[in-house]
Design an enzyme around this catalytic site. Structure first.
Site, PDB file in Angstrom:
ATOM      1  N   GLY A 114       0.749  -1.235   0.068  1.00 27.28           N
ATOM      2  CA  GLY A 114      -0.013  -0.084   0.175  1.00 27.28           C
ATOM      3  C   GLY A 114       0.736   1.256   0.041  1.00 27.28           C
ATOM      4  N   SER A 196       5.665  -5.252  -1.528  1.00 28.65           N
ATOM      5  CA  SER A 196       6.019  -3.934  -1.801  1.00 28.65           C
ATOM      6  C   SER A 196       6.240  -3.147  -0.562  1.00 28.65           C
ATOM      7  CB  SER A 196       4.362  -3.342  -2.242  1.00 28.65           C
ATOM      8  OG  SER A 196       4.542  -2.011  -2.917  1.00 28.65           O
ATOM      9  N   ALA A 197       5.438  -1.955  -0.097  1.00 28.89           N
ATOM     10  CA  ALA A 197       5.994  -1.403   0.953  1.00 28.89           C
ATOM     11  C   ALA A 197       6.002  -2.109   2.287  1.00 28.89           C
ATOM     12  CB  ALA A 197       5.004  -0.101   1.230  1.00 28.89           C
ATOM     13  N   ASP A 297       7.991  -5.015 -13.667  1.00 27.16           N
ATOM     14  CA  ASP A 297       7.768  -4.070 -12.405  1.00 27.16           C
ATOM     15  C   ASP A 297       9.119  -3.189 -12.589  1.00 27.16           C
ATOM     16  OD1 ASP A 297       7.530  -2.760 -10.205  1.00 27.16           O
ATOM     17  OD2 ASP A 297       7.645  -4.721  -8.868  1.00 27.16           O
ATOM     18  N   HIS A 327       3.654  -5.148 -10.900  1.00 27.12           N
ATOM     19  CA  HIS A 327       3.792  -4.685  -9.558  1.00 27.12           C
ATOM     20  C   HIS A 327       2.383  -5.312  -8.895  1.00 27.12           C
ATOM     21  CE1 HIS A 327       5.735  -3.164  -6.013  1.00 27.12           C
ATOM     22  NE2 HIS A 327       4.721  -2.655  -5.668  1.00 27.12           N
TER      23      HIS A 327
END
Length: 363
Positions: A114, A196-197, A297, A327
């Protein structure tokens, strides 16, 4: 920080001014886009008090702590647990529906994606992801709810993840009791997993835990899926996929402006693990890593650089870089999700091997 409501408009103005100043320092390739475009793409806007209005409509779902006859295909149970009486911090626990107390399962601490700015542990796509890994590995999954930026800039999310580790340690010790689902857990086989994050948070959390005695927990491995890192100097994949539909560079720049401390740029260690900072001395002490990326990505080169850094410090690494993709592919493509689950399960199941074996493996 000043909590006087009268100061909030000033904070908002400062944040916007800071944003515009940082925009001036971005590489020329990003100047064809405005920060308003990025906000529109992200579905966010500033409120007058400096907070964000998040308009993206991905539903959040309740936990399912018991079997539901209306959901005969339910593969895992879940429940929300407050981890501190002093805050709203919570984790969402998952266990397989048919878990047996005679078989102890690994514990996976999961940090959702996110971009540091969006979503929750209860967002449906991450809830379903945790359901699946709890059932398929099988494992006890601890999905961490962490504070979002820019209301809570980094390292707030790192602190929340570390506090979840401390809470898990207290559960292992049995301090003030233990959640009954942990009777299925093997606390000597803990893994950190993020996408991701969340993968960025997991990396920094793994480094931070090295400063503490977390026994009887033993973190056996760290799994990074399409990690969200950056840097002032653009990589080849970022330039090749400059206006990517899923992670365009100008949007990533905006996200870093929202997430990083106000004094920091994209070569801060929170964003760019290659730049040194306070962490490098701890890197050789890290456990075994699984690093996954996709050539489609824009962020893939950042993960490749991290693999090189880890291997330079003799950290055992299993890397998986797939052709094509994008991604977040595992959240919308069932084939990619199944392949990811299989690769991660194989990594976890292989942790009984010596570190010399598979230390530099690719799959």
């Amino acid at each position: 920080m000043d909590q006087n409501p009268k100061s909030w408009p000033a904070m908002a103005a400062y944040s916007i001014l800071l944003f515009l100043c940082l925009c001036q320092s971005w590489p020329a390739v990003n100047c064809q886009h405005t920060w308003q475009e990025a906000f529109t793409a992200l579905g966010i806007s500033y409120n007058s008090n400096g907070t964000l209005d998040r308009q993206i409509q991905i539903p959040m779902v309740n936990a399912t702590p018991s079997g539901d006859p209306n959901q005969p295909t339910l593969v895992a149970l879940s429940t929300d647990v407050r981890i501190s009486p002093l805050s709203k911090a919570f984790v969402r626990l998952y266990r397989p529906v048919n878990a047996s107390a005679n078989t102890k399962l690994p514990v996976i601490v999961y940090l959702h994606g996110g971009d540091f700015v969006l979503f929750s542990a209860s967002t449906v796509i991450f809830h379903n992801f945790c359901n699946n890994i709890a059932a398929q590995f099988p494992a006890i999954v601890v999905s961490v709810e962490y504070r979002l930026a820019p209301e809570n800039r980094l390292p707030a999310a790192y602190n929340d993840a570390l506090n979840a580790i401390f809470w898990l340690q207290s559960q292992a010790i049995g301090y003030s009791g233990r959640h009954p689902w942990f009777k299925y857990a093997k606390f000597s086989r803990v893994f950190l997993l993020g996408s991701s994050a969340g993968a960025n948070i997991v990396y920094h959390t793994a480094l931070r835990t090295l400063d503490f005695n977390i026994k009887p927990l033993k973190i056996r491995g760290v799994l990074l899926n399409q990690a969200f890192f950056g840097g002032i100097q653009n990589t080849s994949s970022e330039l090749r996929l400059l206006d990517d539909a899923y992670a365009p560079l100008y949007v990533c720049d905006v996200l870093w402006t929202l997430a990083l401390p106000t004094y920091a740029n994209k070569d801060h260690e929170f964003c760019n693990p290659l730049t040194g900072g306070s962490y490098l001395g701890r890197v050789p002490r890290l456990p075994r890593f699984f690093v996954k990326g996709n050539e489609g990505d824009p962020l893939v080169d950042r993960s490749k650089q991290l693999v090189q850094l880890l291997r330079a410090y003799q950290v055992p690494v299993v890397s998986k870089f797939d052709e094509g993709g994008y991604h977040g592919i595992e959240l919308s493509n069932t084939t990619a999700a199944t392949e990811l689950y299989t690769a991660m399960k194989n990594f976890i199941d292989s942790t009984g091997l010596t570190e010399d074996e598979n230390s530099h493996a690719s799959i």
